[in-house]
Motif scaffolding. Structure first.
Motif, short mmCIF file in Angstrom:
data_model
loop_
_atom_site.label_atom_id
_atom_site.label_comp_id
_atom_site.label_asym_id
_atom_site.label_seq_id
_atom_site.Cartn_x
_atom_site.Cartn_y
_atom_site.Cartn_z
N PRO A 217 0.83 -1.29 0.29
CA PRO A 217 0.11 -0.04 -0.13
C PRO A 217 0.88 1.67 0.03
CG PRO A 217 -0.99 -1.62 1.45
CD PRO A 217 -0.19 -2.59 0.74
N ARG A 218 1.80 1.60 0.70
CA ARG A 218 2.73 2.38 0.99
C ARG A 218 2.87 2.51 -1.14
NH1 ARG A 218 5.13 6.08 -0.91
NH2 ARG A 218 6.05 7.18 1.05
N GLN A 219 4.02 1.93 -1.39
CA GLN A 219 4.14 1.94 -2.66
C GLN A 219 2.85 2.55 -3.97
OE1 GLN A 219 7.35 1.08 -3.71
NE2 GLN A 219 7.50 0.67 -5.89
N ALA A 220 2.04 2.14 -3.57
CA ALA A 220 0.97 2.57 -4.26
C ALA A 220 -0.11 3.61 -4.26
CB ALA A 220 -0.27 1.29 -4.70
N LEU A 221 0.49 4.48 -2.68
CA LEU A 221 0.47 5.26 -2.76
C LEU A 221 -0.08 6.91 -3.55
CD1 LEU A 221 1.69 6.35 1.17
CD2 LEU A 221 -1.25 5.41 0.49
N GLY B 293 -10.32 -9.18 4.93
CA GLY B 293 -9.31 -9.38 3.58
C GLY B 293 -10.21 -7.87 3.02
N VAL B 294 -10.77 -7.18 3.63
CA VAL B 294 -11.65 -6.14 3.26
C VAL B 294 -11.12 -5.24 4.31
CG1 VAL B 294 -13.07 -4.89 2.12
CG2 VAL B 294 -12.82 -7.31 1.45
N GLN B 295 -10.64 -3.74 4.05
CA GLN B 295 -10.85 -3.16 4.73
C GLN B 295 -10.83 -1.62 4.63
OE1 GLN B 295 -6.34 -2.66 6.77
NE2 GLN B 295 -5.93 -4.71 4.47
N VAL B 296 -10.25 -0.45 4.95
CA VAL B 296 -10.77 0.89 4.44
C VAL B 296 -9.93 1.51 4.90
CG1 VAL B 296 -12.73 1.50 6.14
CG2 VAL B 296 -11.87 3.04 3.29
N ALA B 297 -8.57 2.24 4.79
CA ALA B 297 -8.02 3.39 4.99
C ALA B 297 -7.52 4.36 4.82
CB ALA B 297 -5.98 2.19 4.47
N GLU B 298 -6.88 5.09 5.69
CA GLU B 298 -6.63 6.75 5.27
C GLU B 298 -4.79 6.46 4.77
OE1 GLU B 298 -8.74 9.12 6.46
OE2 GLU B 298 -10.16 7.59 6.28
N ALA B 299 -4.91 6.70 3.39
CA ALA B 299 -3.67 7.17 3.78
C ALA B 299 -2.30 7.87 4.08
CB ALA B 299 -3.17 8.08 1.97
N SER B 300 -2.76 8.47 5.39
CA SER B 300 -1.85 9.04 6.44
C SER B 300 -1.21 7.89 7.11
CB SER B 300 -2.14 9.99 7.18
OG SER B 300 -4.37 9.55 7.68
N ALA B 301 -2.17 6.69 7.23
CA ALA B 301 -1.51 5.46 8.53
C ALA B 301 -0.22 5.23 7.39
CB ALA B 301 -2.54 4.02 7.86
N PHE B 302 -0.17 4.91 6.17
CA PHE B 302 0.83 4.54 5.97
C PHE B 302 2.37 5.72 4.67
CE2 PHE B 302 -2.72 1.62 4.67
CZ PHE B 302 -2.71 0.19 5.14
N ALA B 303 1.93 6.41 5.03
CA ALA B 303 2.58 7.64 4.45
C ALA B 303 3.96 7.78 5.11
CB ALA B 303 2.12 8.89 4.38
N ASP B 304 4.44 7.62 6.69
CA ASP B 304 5.18 7.13 7.09
C ASP B 304 6.30 6.56 6.86
OD1 ASP B 304 5.17 9.83 8.42
OD2 ASP B 304 3.95 9.29 10.22
N LEU B 305 6.02 5.41 6.61
CA LEU B 305 6.61 4.27 5.66
C LEU B 305 7.34 4.99 5.10
CD1 LEU B 305 4.20 1.01 6.02
CD2 LEU B 305 6.39 1.14 7.51
N ALA C 15 9.22 4.45 1.50
CA ALA C 15 9.05 4.18 -0.10
C ALA C 15 9.38 2.55 -0.48
CB ALA C 15 8.74 5.07 -0.82
N GLY C 16 9.22 1.67 -0.89
CA GLY C 16 10.04 0.67 -1.77
C GLY C 16 11.21 -0.40 -0.34
N GLN C 17 10.88 -0.25 0.30
CA GLN C 17 10.48 -0.98 1.15
C GLN C 17 9.94 -2.40 2.45
OE1 GLN C 17 14.13 -0.95 2.79
NE2 GLN C 17 14.54 0.24 1.21
N PRO C 18 10.25 -3.21 2.30
CA PRO C 18 9.09 -4.34 2.57
C PRO C 18 8.33 -4.16 4.05
CG PRO C 18 11.15 -5.45 1.78
CD PRO C 18 11.49 -4.21 1.52
#
Length: 340
Positions: A94-98, A172-184, A186-189
């Motif tokens: 998800p972080r990669q796809a933001l 297997g279905v969820q909804v998320a805010e992009a901000s939840a992933f933004a601090d990860l 990029a490009g790291q597992p």
């Protein structure tokens, strides 16, 4: 008029080790379920729920996914792709796809079928102002699957391993805010459970950022995790759609004297006279000679093997154990292993 639905990220990058050897042939989301690739069934469902845009992340056997999906016209959803040269995991993907997704998006596993009400999930998420909202149901098999520990008010308290504490089942279905992933980075597992989501649970509480919540429902859940799961899902969907039994795939030929029971046949396969197959999966380009009898088996065409020569009556070529016709034959679930 209800607000437009956010886009969906469908997680289709995993190697699908538990589904081997089927995933030697196709990526897990590309396996056919009652005649239609799993990923197209997921996209059909998203379109039916009002989702107009989807992103698919790609890594293992990407051609088998893009060949079926293209830009989504067959499912009525605009599709874009997020390439992962290195498999990035349930949070890194998800972080990669933001950049393709916007401020809020659904995340849907690419190896399950679950008829979650996405509008109800989204409304619950918006009302509680959560960072992530997970779709959950009563747990069908706590000994096999891990679960979600949910407080009485719907807050997620943590995650349980299989066989652990009483928990709800994540479908297997969820909804998320992009901000939840933004601090990860990029490009790291990175993982959600055991990683990002556990850190979010330790962040400040209240109804502000960092809260993970659960949305309880009664969604149907079909797993395609292992070959036996896959076979059961194909049979269940075929029965629901009035097929009776899964129809052979495109270009396949089943001799009229062959008897197939609870068996799935992919594309361009040839099932010879008097074959008897029960609880089997026959993958692309497999040719089974006359009189073949198999039960609880997976048949995968051997690379470079002729279409129908090896193993036929009268053949003088010695055959190694586990080879029938041009196919390598293994027991159902023999290749099951850990990992995405």
């Amino acid at each position: 008029m209800p607000a437009p639905m956010p886009p969906a990220l469908v997680l289709t990058a995993g190697r699908g080790r538990r589904l081997a050897p089927l995933t030697d042939i196709r990526a897990k989301p590309a396996v056919p379920v009652a005649g239609r690739p799993l990923v197209l069934r997921i996209l059909d469902w998203l379109a039916g729920q009002g989702v107009e845009e989807a992103v698919l992340n790609l890594h293992h056997r990407p051609d088998t996914i893009t060949r079926s999906v293209g830009y989504g016209a067959a499912a009525g959803v605009r599709v874009r792709y997020s390439w992962e040269p290195v498999l990035l995991g349930s949070a890194g993907g998800p972080r990669q796809a933001l950049p393709f997704l916007g401020p809020r998006f659904f995340v849907v596993n690419g190896d399950t079928l679950a008829d979650v009400d996405l509008r109800a999930l989204l409304d619950d998420h918006s009302r509680t102002r959560a960072a992530v909202t997970l779709g959950v149901t009563a747990h069908p098999d706590p000994a096999r699957y891990g679960g979600v520990l949910v407080a009485a008010d719907g807050r997620v308290r943590g995650f349980a391993a299989a066989g652990g504490a009483a928990a709800a089942h994540f479908v297997g279905v969820q909804v998320a805010e992009a901000s939840a992933f933004a601090d990860l980075p990029a490009g790291q597992p990175a993982a959600t459970v055991g990683g990002l989501y556990d850190r979010l649970l330790r962040s400040p509480g209240g109804n502000g950022p960092g809260v993970i919540r659960a949305h309880a429902g009664s969604a149907r859940f079909l797993d395609v995790g292992t070959p036996s799961d896959y076979l059961a899902a194909c049979i269940a969907v075929a029965e629901e759609e009035g097929q009776g039994a899964p129809a052979p795939g495109a270009g396949s030929e089943v001799h009229p004297t062959a008897v197939l029971t609870r068996t799935v046949v992919w594309n361009r396969a040839v099932i010879g006279p008097r074959c008897r197959l029960e609880d089997c999966i026959v993958t692309d380009d497999v040719h089974l000679p006359a009189g073949t009898e198999l039960r609880g088996a997976v048949c995968v065409a051997r690379a470079g093997a002729p279409g129908s020569g090896d193993g036929r009556p009268g053949s003088r070529r010695p055959l190694p154990a586990g080879v029938v016709g041009n196919a390598r034959v293994s027991p159902l679930d023999a290749g099951t292993g850990a990992g995405p």
